[in-house]
Design a protein around this motif. Structure first.
Motif, PDB file in Angstrom:
ATOM      1  N   SER A  33     -18.047  -8.633  61.654  1.00  0.00           N
ATOM      2  CA  SER A  33     -17.777  -9.379  62.885  1.00  0.00           C
ATOM      3  C   SER A  33     -16.663 -10.387  62.613  1.00  0.00           C
ATOM      4  O   SER A  33     -16.289 -10.619  61.458  1.00  0.00           O
ATOM      5  CB  SER A  33     -19.031 -10.123  63.327  1.00  0.00           C
ATOM      6  OG  SER A  33     -19.257 -11.227  62.462  1.00  0.00           O
ATOM      7  N   GLU A  34     -16.196 -11.023  63.673  1.00  0.00           N
ATOM      8  CA  GLU A  34     -15.141 -12.039  63.516  1.00  0.00           C
ATOM      9  C   GLU A  34     -15.582 -13.190  62.622  1.00  0.00           C
ATOM     10  O   GLU A  34     -14.753 -13.836  61.983  1.00  0.00           O
ATOM     11  CB  GLU A  34     -14.712 -12.554  64.900  1.00  0.00           C
ATOM     12  CG  GLU A  34     -13.809 -11.575  65.632  1.00  0.00           C
ATOM     13  CD  GLU A  34     -13.718 -11.850  67.134  1.00  0.00           C
ATOM     14  OE1 GLU A  34     -14.111 -12.959  67.570  1.00  0.00           O
ATOM     15  OE2 GLU A  34     -13.265 -10.950  67.864  1.00  0.00           O
ATOM     16  N   SER A  56     -24.432 -11.015  67.028  1.00  0.00           N
ATOM     17  CA  SER A  56     -24.746  -9.661  66.566  1.00  0.00           C
ATOM     18  C   SER A  56     -24.870  -8.687  67.727  1.00  0.00           C
ATOM     19  O   SER A  56     -24.587  -7.505  67.572  1.00  0.00           O
ATOM     20  CB  SER A  56     -26.001  -9.663  65.694  1.00  0.00           C
ATOM     21  OG  SER A  56     -27.024 -10.385  66.311  1.00  0.00           O
ATOM     22  N   SER A  59     -21.630  -7.140  67.904  1.00  0.00           N
ATOM     23  CA  SER A  59     -21.035  -6.586  66.684  1.00  0.00           C
ATOM     24  C   SER A  59     -22.040  -5.705  65.931  1.00  0.00           C
ATOM     25  O   SER A  59     -22.070  -4.487  66.147  1.00  0.00           O
ATOM     26  CB  SER A  59     -20.516  -7.727  65.793  1.00  0.00           C
ATOM     27  OG  SER A  59     -21.509  -8.730  65.604  1.00  0.00           O
ATOM     28  N   TYR A  60     -22.897  -6.328  65.090  1.00  0.00           N
ATOM     29  CA  TYR A  60     -23.777  -5.536  64.222  1.00  0.00           C
ATOM     30  C   TYR A  60     -24.852  -4.757  64.971  1.00  0.00           C
ATOM     31  O   TYR A  60     -25.508  -3.898  64.394  1.00  0.00           O
ATOM     32  CB  TYR A  60     -24.405  -6.432  63.151  1.00  0.00           C
ATOM     33  CG  TYR A  60     -23.373  -7.034  62.215  1.00  0.00           C
ATOM     34  CD1 TYR A  60     -22.726  -6.252  61.266  1.00  0.00           C
ATOM     35  CD2 TYR A  60     -23.011  -8.381  62.321  1.00  0.00           C
ATOM     36  CE1 TYR A  60     -21.757  -6.793  60.422  1.00  0.00           C
ATOM     37  CE2 TYR A  60     -22.046  -8.933  61.478  1.00  0.00           C
ATOM     38  CZ  TYR A  60     -21.425  -8.129  60.541  1.00  0.00           C
ATOM     39  OH  TYR A  60     -20.468  -8.666  59.706  1.00  0.00           O
TER      40      TYR A  60
END
Ligand code: MV4
Length: 495
Positions: A33-34, A56, A59-60
């Protein structure tokens, strides 16, 4: 065998899995992620792909983005680690649908164990002991009669639950209605499902779990138990293997039961069966974790089995070389979870830049870490930043080694759980192995100095006597007091 593995995770577990891939000669792909541009797992992988903003959920947890990266990078397998998507059957299915191997169990096995009421029913059919309780989800008007049938105290549990959410203790009839409403509301907001059922409350149990490995050719073995009773608000802080409460006969029994449980859902990959062990030595199936667990290294250390490498080989369709008779635990392993939290301030999360880092090394020490000097610990994710695992010939040596390793550990710039672990390792109750799942919250304090007059080495020596050889399992089953003959020879409590 696979050629390229994508690790759909971050932090210490991503690094752990990348190392296993590297040792097997596999190419590796990281996602980040960023907030994780400078994370260790990004540096460690052969390639790394940005998948979204820090939260998350963006992203994850994005199945679509992760599958897309896997396709673009040409990965032929995905390891989910723990947390995030590890127990998400839609993710496992999406991998399969994309022609990518999921390094974990089948979506069907995940689903069979995901719903607690279904899992209980399956386990009963397989002859696995479960806590006395109800066979299905209950309507409001059924609860009172069911509570009476089971007998108070009972626990209201969420069928979709796990990790203690939607759980309520009921000790008297008058508490029932209020607890039911609270449990339903909590279950609905946490899982989108307010199905609840009842179980008899097991008072002051130990949390014992059995690690299993199952391949796709019908071979299932167990790797013994882990003692996971040292937890706070359902977060484990310390785990060990073996457990002082489990002797060889109980280990074999629970191990065989765990193998049967795994076979009942056609399980493949690494998995863990959670049990409660009551004060009389009875054990009850709680739930199955269909993933690699945080505490897997203690089992690896005493058995010599690399669980992550086994998972990879199993997912590639290999036949397990290991047989049950090959598994022999040697010595004692303990793990302390190092979290970015302030233990003297109610475990308040503590983010920021790591200004100094000196990790313990030397005989019998293993550190699994996702941090380095200069790394910025963000508050977006789980506070666990590292794990310290030690091994000793016996529990006393492992305890002494853990104390030594914790004293060597220097983490500057943020608050960590290290002082908590140091305090715990000075608790004579902990040294004796005299604890259960209520210990931290009911009988432990960060500030209280337990027995200032007692030499710590003397206490550990006493623990060594208590846990030597066959006497190990005689300790601790009656009201929290050791009962073994070694305990009596040692003179009981010296207070
Ligand atoms: C229980 C229990 C006592 N009796 N079930 C907590 C989380 C969820 N996985 C199940 N849990 C428990 N279920 C019955 N019938 C006590 C707990 C429990 C617990 C279990 C394992 C580790 C720590 C725990 C802390 C509090 C309660």
């Amino acid at each position: 065998m696979f050629k390229k593995v994508l690790v759909a995770n971050r932090g210490e577990i991503a690094v752990r899995i990348l190392r296993a891939c590297e040792e097997r000669g596999l190419q590796t792909v990281a996602v980040y992620s960023e907030a994780d541009r400078n994370a260790l797992h990004v540096r460690y992988a052969n390639e790394a792909y940005l998948i979204g903003p820090p939260p998350s959920s963006q992203s994850y947890l994005r199945i679509d983005k992760i599958i897309d990266v896997a396709k673009r990078a040409g990965a032929d397998a995905i390891h989910p680690g723990y947390g995030f998507l590890a127990e998400n059957d839609d993710f496992a299915q999406a991998c399969i649908d994309a022609g990518i191997a999921f390094i974990g169990p089948s979506p069907e096995a995940m689903r069979a164990m995901g719903d607690k009421v279904t899992a209980r029913r399956t386990m009963i059919a397989a002859g696995v002991p479960v806590v006395p309780g109800s066979a299905q989800g209950l309507r409001d008007d059924e609860i009172a009669a069911e509570a009476q049938r089971i007998g108070l105290p009972v626990l209201i549990k969420a069928s979709a639950g796990g990790g203690g959410k939607g759980m309520r203790v009921v000790r008297t009839e008058s508490e029932l209605t209020g607890a039911l409403g609270a449990a339903r509301r909590e279950a609905m907001s946490a899982f989108g499902d307010d199905t609840v059922y009842l179980e008899k409350l097991i008072e002051r149990p130990r949390h014992i779990e059995i690690q299993i490995l199952a391949d796709s050719h019908g071979n299932v073995i167990h790797l013994g138990e882990r003692e996971c009773s040292i937890q706070r608000r359902h977060q484990k802080l310390v785990e060990e293997s073996p457990s002082v409460a489990v002797d060889e006969a109980l280990r074999q029994q629970m191990g065989q039961v765990a193998v049967r449980a795994a076979q009942a859902v056609n399980y493949t990959s690494a998995g863990t069966l959670e049990f409660l062990l009551d004060q009389n030595g009875n054990y009850y199936f709680l739930e199955m974790n269909t993933r690699l667990q945080v505490e897997h290294p203690v089992t690896e250390r005493v058995t010599g089995v690399d669980i992550v490498k086994e998972m990879i080989a199993i997912a590639a369709g290999r036949r397990m070389r290991l047989k049950q008779e090959d598994i022999r635990a040697k010595g004692w392993a303990i793990e302390c979870r190092i979290t970015a939290e302030d233990p003297i301030n109610n475990f308040m999360p503590s983010g920021g830049k790591i200004t100094t880092l000196q990790e313990p090394t030397g005989p019998g020490v293993r550190v699994e870490s996702g941090i380095y000097e200069g790394f910025e610990v963000s508050l977006f994710y789980d506070p666990m930043i590292a794990k310290l695992i030690v091994w000793g010939e016996n529990r006393a040596e492992a305890l002494l080694r853990m104390r030594r390793a914790l004293n060597e550990y220097r983490i500057g710039g943020i608050k960590t759980s290290i002082p908590f672990h140091q305090q715990l390792l000075s608790s004579t109750q902990f040294m004796w192995g005299a604890f259960d799942t209520n210990f931290l919250e009911e009988r432990f304090s960060m500030t209280y100095i337990e027995r200032p007059e007692m030499e710590i080495s003397a206490a550990i020596a006493a623990a060594l006597v208590a846990h030597s050889g066959e006497q190990r399992a005689t300790v601790m089953h009656h009201g929290g007091r050791p009962t073994g003959s070694a305990w009596k020879r040692a003179g009981g409590w010296k207070r």
